[in-house]
Design a protein around this motif. Structure first.
Motif, PDB file in Angstrom:
ATOM      1  N   ASN A 167      18.999  17.417  -8.681  1.00  0.00           N
ATOM      2  CA  ASN A 167      18.002  18.774  -9.193  1.00  0.00           C
ATOM      3  C   ASN A 167      17.691  18.548 -10.559  1.00  0.00           C
ATOM      4  O   ASN A 167      16.737  18.664 -11.116  1.00  0.00           O
ATOM      5  N   GLU A 168      18.914  18.403 -11.237  1.00  0.00           N
ATOM      6  CA  GLU A 168      18.716  18.301 -12.691  1.00  0.00           C
ATOM      7  C   GLU A 168      18.160  16.936 -13.150  1.00  0.00           C
ATOM      8  O   GLU A 168      17.175  17.056 -14.094  1.00  0.00           O
ATOM      9  N   SER A 169      18.596  15.911 -12.588  1.00  0.00           N
ATOM     10  CA  SER A 169      17.932  14.663 -13.321  1.00  0.00           C
ATOM     11  C   SER A 169      16.707  14.452 -12.763  1.00  0.00           C
ATOM     12  O   SER A 169      15.884  13.458 -13.513  1.00  0.00           O
ATOM     13  N   SER A 170      16.094  14.834 -11.637  1.00  0.00           N
ATOM     14  CA  SER A 170      15.035  14.573 -11.003  1.00  0.00           C
ATOM     15  C   SER A 170      13.994  15.881 -11.332  1.00  0.00           C
ATOM     16  O   SER A 170      13.315  15.833 -10.410  1.00  0.00           O
ATOM     17  N   ARG A 171      14.223  16.649 -12.096  1.00  0.00           N
ATOM     18  CA  ARG A 171      13.505  17.949 -12.197  1.00  0.00           C
ATOM     19  C   ARG A 171      11.982  17.761 -12.183  1.00  0.00           C
ATOM     20  O   ARG A 171      11.273  18.342 -11.612  1.00  0.00           O
ATOM     21  N   ASP A 172      11.561  16.710 -13.008  1.00  0.00           N
ATOM     22  CA  ASP A 172      10.144  16.633 -13.376  1.00  0.00           C
ATOM     23  C   ASP A 172       9.500  15.959 -12.032  1.00  0.00           C
ATOM     24  O   ASP A 172       8.475  16.411 -11.655  1.00  0.00           O
ATOM     25  N   LYS A 173      10.055  15.125 -11.439  1.00  0.00           N
ATOM     26  CA  LYS A 173       9.624  14.553 -10.251  1.00  0.00           C
ATOM     27  C   LYS A 173       9.697  15.689  -8.955  1.00  0.00           C
ATOM     28  O   LYS A 173       8.704  15.765  -8.322  1.00  0.00           O
ATOM     29  N   LEU A 174      10.522  16.269  -9.042  1.00  0.00           N
ATOM     30  CA  LEU A 174      10.652  17.483  -7.846  1.00  0.00           C
ATOM     31  C   LEU A 174       9.634  18.464  -8.158  1.00  0.00           C
ATOM     32  O   LEU A 174       8.854  18.932  -7.303  1.00  0.00           O
ATOM     33  N   GLY A 175       9.332  18.557  -9.310  1.00  0.00           N
ATOM     34  CA  GLY A 175       8.189  19.587  -9.918  1.00  0.00           C
ATOM     35  C   GLY A 175       7.023  19.330  -9.654  1.00  0.00           C
ATOM     36  O   GLY A 175       5.873  19.957  -9.022  1.00  0.00           O
ATOM     37  N   LEU A 176       6.730  17.900  -9.519  1.00  0.00           N
ATOM     38  CA  LEU A 176       5.273  17.265  -9.086  1.00  0.00           C
ATOM     39  C   LEU A 176       5.178  17.486  -7.581  1.00  0.00           C
ATOM     40  O   LEU A 176       4.167  17.900  -7.101  1.00  0.00           O
ATOM     41  N   LEU A 177       6.269  17.219  -6.930  1.00  0.00           N
ATOM     42  CA  LEU A 177       6.105  17.348  -5.360  1.00  0.00           C
ATOM     43  C   LEU A 177       5.871  18.894  -4.889  1.00  0.00           C
ATOM     44  O   LEU A 177       5.298  19.310  -4.137  1.00  0.00           O
ATOM     45  N   GLN A 178       6.677  19.525  -5.772  1.00  0.00           N
ATOM     46  CA  GLN A 178       6.488  21.263  -5.419  1.00  0.00           C
ATOM     47  C   GLN A 178       5.192  21.741  -5.795  1.00  0.00           C
ATOM     48  O   GLN A 178       4.561  22.422  -5.041  1.00  0.00           O
ATOM     49  N   GLY A 179       4.585  21.155  -6.996  1.00  0.00           N
ATOM     50  CA  GLY A 179       3.358  21.510  -7.394  1.00  0.00           C
ATOM     51  C   GLY A 179       2.156  21.178  -6.288  1.00  0.00           C
ATOM     52  O   GLY A 179       1.149  21.875  -6.061  1.00  0.00           O
ATOM     53  N   LYS A 219      -0.111  18.933  -6.368  1.00  0.00           N
ATOM     54  CA  LYS A 219      -1.524  18.823  -7.061  1.00  0.00           C
ATOM     55  C   LYS A 219      -2.057  17.445  -6.686  1.00  0.00           C
ATOM     56  O   LYS A 219      -1.284  16.312  -7.126  1.00  0.00           O
ATOM     57  N   ASP A 220      -3.355  17.152  -6.679  1.00  0.00           N
ATOM     58  CA  ASP A 220      -3.898  15.690  -6.717  1.00  0.00           C
ATOM     59  C   ASP A 220      -2.996  14.695  -5.858  1.00  0.00           C
ATOM     60  O   ASP A 220      -2.945  14.773  -4.660  1.00  0.00           O
ATOM     61  N   LEU A 221      -2.608  13.781  -6.281  1.00  0.00           N
ATOM     62  CA  LEU A 221      -1.828  12.661  -5.589  1.00  0.00           C
ATOM     63  C   LEU A 221      -0.457  13.001  -5.144  1.00  0.00           C
ATOM     64  O   LEU A 221       0.018  12.370  -4.520  1.00  0.00           O
ATOM     65  N   PHE A 222      -0.097  14.259  -5.530  1.00  0.00           N
ATOM     66  CA  PHE A 222       1.084  14.763  -4.821  1.00  0.00           C
ATOM     67  C   PHE A 222       1.021  15.862  -3.912  1.00  0.00           C
ATOM     68  O   PHE A 222       1.771  16.315  -3.704  1.00  0.00           O
ATOM     69  N   PHE A 223      -0.236  15.617  -3.585  1.00  0.00           N
ATOM     70  CA  PHE A 223      -0.640  16.931  -2.439  1.00  0.00           C
ATOM     71  C   PHE A 223       0.133  16.472  -1.289  1.00  0.00           C
ATOM     72  O   PHE A 223      -0.003  15.415  -0.796  1.00  0.00           O
ATOM     73  N   TRP A 224       0.655  17.748  -0.588  1.00  0.00           N
ATOM     74  CA  TRP A 224       1.348  17.782   0.568  1.00  0.00           C
ATOM     75  C   TRP A 224       0.290  17.962   1.692  1.00  0.00           C
ATOM     76  O   TRP A 224      -0.033  19.186   1.737  1.00  0.00           O
ATOM     77  N   ASN A 225       0.206  16.916   2.674  1.00  0.00           N
ATOM     78  CA  ASN A 225      -0.879  17.341   3.643  1.00  0.00           C
ATOM     79  C   ASN A 225       0.003  17.848   4.906  1.00  0.00           C
ATOM     80  O   ASN A 225       0.721  16.823   5.637  1.00  0.00           O
ATOM     81  N   PRO A 226      -0.293  19.013   5.360  1.00  0.00           N
ATOM     82  CA  PRO A 226       0.452  19.800   6.317  1.00  0.00           C
ATOM     83  C   PRO A 226       0.072  18.966   7.838  1.00  0.00           C
ATOM     84  O   PRO A 226       0.677  19.208   8.759  1.00  0.00           O
ATOM     85  N   SER A 227      -0.917  18.237   7.918  1.00  0.00           N
ATOM     86  CA  SER A 227      -1.558  17.533   8.988  1.00  0.00           C
ATOM     87  C   SER A 227      -1.317  15.991   8.864  1.00  0.00           C
ATOM     88  O   SER A 227      -1.593  15.354   9.715  1.00  0.00           O
ATOM     89  N   GLY A 236       0.710  -1.272  -0.020  1.00  0.00           N
ATOM     90  CA  GLY A 236       0.003   0.024   0.011  1.00  0.00           C
ATOM     91  C   GLY A 236       0.836   1.446   0.141  1.00  0.00           C
ATOM     92  O   GLY A 236       0.465   2.482  -0.669  1.00  0.00           O
ATOM     93  N   ILE A 237       1.973   1.290   0.676  1.00  0.00           N
ATOM     94  CA  ILE A 237       2.754   2.592   0.873  1.00  0.00           C
ATOM     95  C   ILE A 237       3.364   2.917  -0.428  1.00  0.00           C
ATOM     96  O   ILE A 237       3.268   4.197  -0.856  1.00  0.00           O
ATOM     97  N   GLU A 238       3.988   2.073  -1.127  1.00  0.00           N
ATOM     98  CA  GLU A 238       4.686   2.391  -2.463  1.00  0.00           C
ATOM     99  C   GLU A 238       3.893   2.819  -3.328  1.00  0.00           C
ATOM    100  O   GLU A 238       4.344   3.387  -4.505  1.00  0.00           O
ATOM    101  N   LYS A 239       2.370   2.293  -3.329  1.00  0.00           N
ATOM    102  CA  LYS A 239       1.486   2.888  -4.201  1.00  0.00           C
ATOM    103  C   LYS A 239       1.118   4.408  -4.003  1.00  0.00           C
ATOM    104  O   LYS A 239       0.381   4.915  -5.328  1.00  0.00           O
ATOM    105  N   LYS A 240       1.391   4.921  -3.178  1.00  0.00           N
ATOM    106  CA  LYS A 240       1.248   6.199  -2.894  1.00  0.00           C
ATOM    107  C   LYS A 240       2.215   7.074  -3.675  1.00  0.00           C
ATOM    108  O   LYS A 240       3.359   6.831  -3.467  1.00  0.00           O
TER     109      LYS A 240
END
Length: 291
Positions: A240-252, A254-262, A212-216
């Motif tokens: 930062n260069e090689s994972s630019r797209d992935k970091l962009g998803l985390l920074q954005g 949105k949706d499945l990449f939402f950061w929950n402060p709680s 379950g965890i790895e599917k998040k």
């Protein structure tokens, strides 16, 4: 479907109490569906309903509404507003009860994310002395994890390690708190220069094998970036260069990449990554100028 059924009862009976629960459940639904603006809109409707109907406007109902609004404000990144609502809920919940402890949690999280670590620490101490606090229960274990996180942010790594040990019960959790525990553990090892050749490998195996965890999506992406960091000897600029797209998803976020402060990622990974990248860049620039 249940909310729609309650709406039908509310419309057919005209009962204000049913309407109150319908609106409050709608607000909660939109919050969990990441539609925070809709949740905030309905919050105003609920508060108006409370003002118009004194029999509904109990201290407990009002405080519960404020606590939920605190979570919505945090999710929207408005931590000062979240503090405002959390403080109102604390003033209205009955002291020493379970809801009062939950409101302390909201106030702690909001202040910590706003960068007011001193005030957050005050709420933490209050929680530890609360009549409903029990370190042997899941909620108490989470408070130990909050203490470890706050100590980490204060760079009190000895205290962080102490409370991280007390929050080991999170290892058994299946809702992501295992990730939160192991993530903070890795950050602590990095900051204390204690990472060894097996640290990241163990981190990866523990989480990728947990059902379950790895599917998040957000967790999986963080694991991927940690793998790249390990491969490059924690060269943040290169990753930062090689994972630019992935970091962009985390920074954005949105949706499945939402950061929950709680949630379990109390220290936001992409923010930590950027801080380390800038620190590393500054150190390298300093070496070049000196030489």
């Amino acid at each position: 479907e249940k909310i729609a059924a309650i709406a039908e009862i509310s419309n057919s009976t005209g009962m204000k109490k049913v309407k109150y629960w319908h609106k409050k459940l709608q607000m909660a639904y939109f919050y969990y569906d990441l539609q925070f603006e809709r949740s905030e809109e309905i919050a105003h409707e609920v508060e108006e309903l409370l003002r118009e109907n004194p029999f509904l406007n109990t201290k407990n109902n009002f405080a519960g509404m404020q606590m939920l609004r605190s979570h919505v404000s945090m999710a929207m990144g408005n931590f000062q507003r979240a503090i405002h609502h959390a403080e109102i809920s604390l003033r209205n919940f009955k002291a020493g009860k379970g809801n009062d402890l939950l409101a302390l949690q909201s106030a702690f999280e909001a202040n910590m994310h706003a960068g007011d670590l001193e005030t957050a620490g005050g709420y933490l101490e209050t929680a530890f002395g609360h009549p409903k606090f029990d370190l042997h229960k899941k909620a108490g274990v989470k408070w130990a994890f909050y203490a470890a996180t706050l100590a980490f942010l204060r760079r009190d790594f000895i205290r962080c390690r102490k409370y991280l040990h007390r929050s080991q019960g999170l290892i058994k959790d299946r809702d992501g708190w295992l990730f939160g525990y192991r993530f903070l553990e890795i950050l602590l090892l990095y900051e204390t220069d204690s990472l060894d050749d097996n640290s990241i490998d163990s981190f990866q195996r523990t989480l990728r094998n947990r059902k379950g965890i790895e599917k998040k999506a957000r967790i999986k992406t963080i694991l991927d970036i940690f793998q790249d960091l390990d491969r490059t000897g924690f060269d943040f600029k290169a990753v930062n260069e090689s994972s630019r797209d992935k970091l962009g998803l985390l920074q954005g976020g949105k949706d499945l990449f939402f950061w929950n402060p709680s949630g379990f990622e109390l220290i936001r990974f992409d923010k930590w990554f950027e801080e380390k990248r800038q620190e590393q860049t500054g150190r390298r620039a300093g070496k070049v100028s000196v030489s």
